[in-house]
Scaffold this active site. Structure first.
Site, PDB file in Angstrom:
ATOM      1  N   ASP A 279       0.843  -1.318  -0.120  1.00 49.20           N
ATOM      2  CA  ASP A 279      -0.017   0.061   0.131  1.00 49.20           C
ATOM      3  C   ASP A 279       1.035   1.327   0.038  1.00 49.20           C
ATOM      4  O   ASP A 279       1.965   1.548   0.964  1.00 49.20           O
ATOM      5  CB  ASP A 279      -1.061  -0.036   1.214  1.00 49.20           C
ATOM      6  CG  ASP A 279      -1.765   1.356   1.460  1.00 49.20           C
ATOM      7  OD1 ASP A 279      -2.575   1.455   0.364  1.00 49.20           O
ATOM      8  OD2 ASP A 279      -1.643   1.962   2.486  1.00 49.20           O
TER       9      ASP A 279
ATOM     10  N   THR B  98      -2.896   5.128  -3.931  1.00 48.36           N
ATOM     11  CA  THR B  98      -2.100   5.705  -3.400  1.00 48.36           C
ATOM     12  C   THR B  98      -0.666   5.468  -3.962  1.00 48.36           C
ATOM     13  O   THR B  98       0.041   6.444  -4.117  1.00 48.36           O
ATOM     14  CB  THR B  98      -1.629   5.467  -1.846  1.00 48.36           C
ATOM     15  OG1 THR B  98      -1.773   4.265  -1.600  1.00 48.36           O
ATOM     16  CG2 THR B  98      -2.742   6.032  -0.909  1.00 48.36           C
ATOM     17  N   THR B  99      -0.546   4.376  -4.618  1.00 48.69           N
ATOM     18  CA  THR B  99       0.697   4.052  -5.230  1.00 48.69           C
ATOM     19  C   THR B  99       0.820   4.763  -6.715  1.00 48.69           C
ATOM     20  O   THR B  99       1.714   5.445  -7.176  1.00 48.69           O
ATOM     21  CB  THR B  99       1.009   2.725  -5.557  1.00 48.69           C
ATOM     22  OG1 THR B  99       0.631   1.734  -4.144  1.00 48.69           O
ATOM     23  CG2 THR B  99       2.302   2.059  -6.113  1.00 48.69           C
TER      24      THR B  99
ATOM     25  N   ASP C 239      -9.060  -0.187   2.258  1.00 45.65           N
ATOM     26  CA  ASP C 239      -9.191   0.268   0.821  1.00 45.65           C
ATOM     27  C   ASP C 239     -10.332   0.034   0.121  1.00 45.65           C
ATOM     28  O   ASP C 239     -11.304   0.892  -0.522  1.00 45.65           O
ATOM     29  CB  ASP C 239      -7.938   0.086   0.063  1.00 45.65           C
ATOM     30  CG  ASP C 239      -6.617   0.524   0.399  1.00 45.65           C
ATOM     31  OD1 ASP C 239      -6.774   1.458   1.260  1.00 45.65           O
ATOM     32  OD2 ASP C 239      -5.341   0.506  -0.502  1.00 45.65           O
TER      33      ASP C 239
END
Length: 535
Positions: free
Chosen positions: A69, A102-103, A400
């Site tokens: 994550d 987020t990545t 998530d």
């Protein structure tokens, strides 16, 4: 830093403690900043997509975290560089606002910085690059809106939500159970969602984990799970139609606030004091019994005497329950938290259909299930797993998935994943670049190239030939005018993401592009870096 003038009136800058500071100016400063940002993005690049790798991080006190994550990796990494910290904040703001992607947002920002470096080397002014990026991001965001699809769902028809959550979970370590976990996440969100206001309060969903069992044993409890057991081993382990008194006052005689001293010089006086104390305990238990309570949940502890009395009077009790859990129990059971025994009334009791204590495996661990509540708007996701790290990672994955389900309830538009949306935007931005005369055109084209880096990273991580795969998918999109073609990471034999059920939320994708552009624009505008040198 101070400004001074020489005898001809020309200004010059005086740096305080100049010998202990280093200073980078102009292009050098921009290149140093860009390389710092790109370095952070490269770390996350290999974690992108369903075949992305995990990172193992060790904290200074020896705790180990294994995750892919993006927000967690950057949060745990000790980044010293200021520009590196900007990238950390970038992924954090994506996490707070959207909860997923987020990545991707960091990889996107890194790609934009790489492209910007090439333009700066050609002598294009950074402000013109930033303006070009701004124009291109606007085109891309509008294009996403055009290629998005509306998902129709209702309280009974939740399949579309489950499919989108499965896309999120497929890039995590828990992807073998993605169907089960996606269903749990969607059901949890639907239980607490206010569909009329299109709002979801994720605070009402408690995520609890316990080492042991296997991932498939993860379950959704329509009620509250408390990591406590009954205060006395002989108290009943199961209570049906429980009426719960939720107390924040301790089961013990009141202590005067003033300083006091009790002189006892005879046995009679001691016995009187002893009886008085016992009477206090008796009255407290009696007050709970009088209002009809069949279970007491207390925020504080009580000593053995109170415990023994409660046991005698057949009043099961739970002690040392945390404040947040008390609030959730109160919401779920429709009870009121009572600060003083005198205020206990039958209306303030919470109601639950079943309260049971459950033991796990061969350990002595027990947990309390409070189910079939009067108001089932508070739910618990109970995660099982082989070890602590697995449970922590599953918690992050579930978070998530919950966020994705919440975003879809707020805005039910989706775009296709697997790099399909990025490739489609790249084609649209490339086509629009010709309309802009002047230097911005270069920056708009660079933005289109940067968009290709996400599908390229996906192909790379899946063990495919990146350039070959990307050009094949791109030409297919242009030929068929089909924005659903993406990278076939799972080797399913089709590039059509609609058939593979790979969806992402529209607001998540738009947020990614906007945030990445903002941060890159900010980095490009820095042309002077004054920093203290290391001694």
């Amino acid at each position: 830093m101070a400004l001074a003038f020489d005898e001809y009136g020309r200004p010059f800058i005086i740096l305080r403690e100049q010998e202990s500071k280093s200073r980078l100016r102009g292009l050098d400063a921009q290149k140093a900043n860009i390389s710092a940002g790109v370095a952070v993005a490269r770390i996350l690049r290999t974690s992108l997509g369903p075949k992305g790798m995990d990172k193992m991080l060790q904290s200074p006190d020896g705790d180990i975290t294994i995750t892919n994550d993006g927000a967690t990796i950057l949060e745990q990494m000790d980044v010293d560089n200021q520009i590196g910290k900007l990238m950390v904040e970038l992924s954090r703001s994506q996490d707070y606002e959207i909860g997923d992607g987020t990545t991707g947002v960091v990889v996107m920002a890194g790609a934009l910085l790489e492209q910007a470096e090439r333009l700066l080397e050609r002598g294009i002014h950074p402000i013109r690059v930033a303006e070009g990026y701004e124009i291109a991001s606007k085109i891309a965001v509008d294009h996403l809106q055009q290629i998005s699809h509306k998902f129709e769902f209702s309280a009974t028809h939740i399949e579309p939500l489950v499919k989108t959550c499965m896309t999120t979970l497929s890039s995590k370590i828990v992807n073998r159970c993605k169907r089960t976990l996606a269903e749990i996440a969607v059901k949890a969100v639907m239980a607490v969602a206010d569909l009329e206001r299109k709002d979801v309060n994720l605070d009402l969903i408690k995520v609890e984990g316990k080492v042991g069992g296997k991932l498939e044993d993860t379950e959704l409890i329509y009620g509250i799970l408390v990591d406590k057991d009954m205060s006395h081993p002989q108290m009943p382990k199961q209570i049906e139609d429980a009426k719960i008194a939720i107390l924040t006052c301790p089961f013990e005689p009141p202590k005067p606030k003033t300083k006091h001293k009790v002189d006892i010089d005879t046995v009679e006086k001691f016995q009187t004091l002893r009886q008085q104390e016992q009477k206090y305990f008796d009255d407290m238990v009696q007050q709970c019994k009088d209002v009809g309570a069949t279970l007491v949940i207390c925020q504080w502890g009580f000593d053995d005497e109170a415990n023994h009395l409660l046991m005698h009077r057949n009043l099961p009790a739970v002690r040392w329950v945390g404040g947040v859990e008390l609030e959730l129990i109160a919401i779920a059971t429709g009870g009121r938290i009572v600060p003083r025994f005198q205020e206990l009334t039958p209306e303030k009791l919470g109601k639950a259909g079943l309260v049971r204590e459950k033991a796990f495996g061969t350990t002595k661990d027990r947990m309390l299930y409070i189910e079939h509540c009067a108001n089932s708007r508070a739910v618990t996701v109970f995660i099982r797993g082989g070890n602590k790290m697995m449970i922590e990672e599953t918690k992050r994955s579930i978070h998530d998935a919950l966020c994705v389900a919440r975003n879809l309830i707020r805005n039910n538009s989706i775009v296709y994943g697997g790099g399909a949306a990025e490739i489609s935007c790249s084609i649209a931005v490339e086509a629009a670049a010709d309309k802009y005369p002047g230097v911005e055109q270069y920056a708009v084209r660079a933005f289109a190239d940067a968009l290709d880096s996400v599908p390229m990273a996906l192909a790379e991580n899946s063990g495919l030939q990146p350039i070959e795969t990307l050009s094949a998918v791109k030409s297919q999109q242009i030929k068929d005018n089909n924005p659903c073609c993406g990278i076939d990471c799972n080797d399913a034999g089709t590039n059509d993401m609609r058939e593979q059920n790979v969806f992402e939320t529209l607001i998540g994708k738009q947020q990614q592009l906007l945030l990445a552009t903002q941060v890159v624009k900010m980095i490009l505008k820095i042309d002077d870096v004054i920093s203290p040198t290391e001694y």
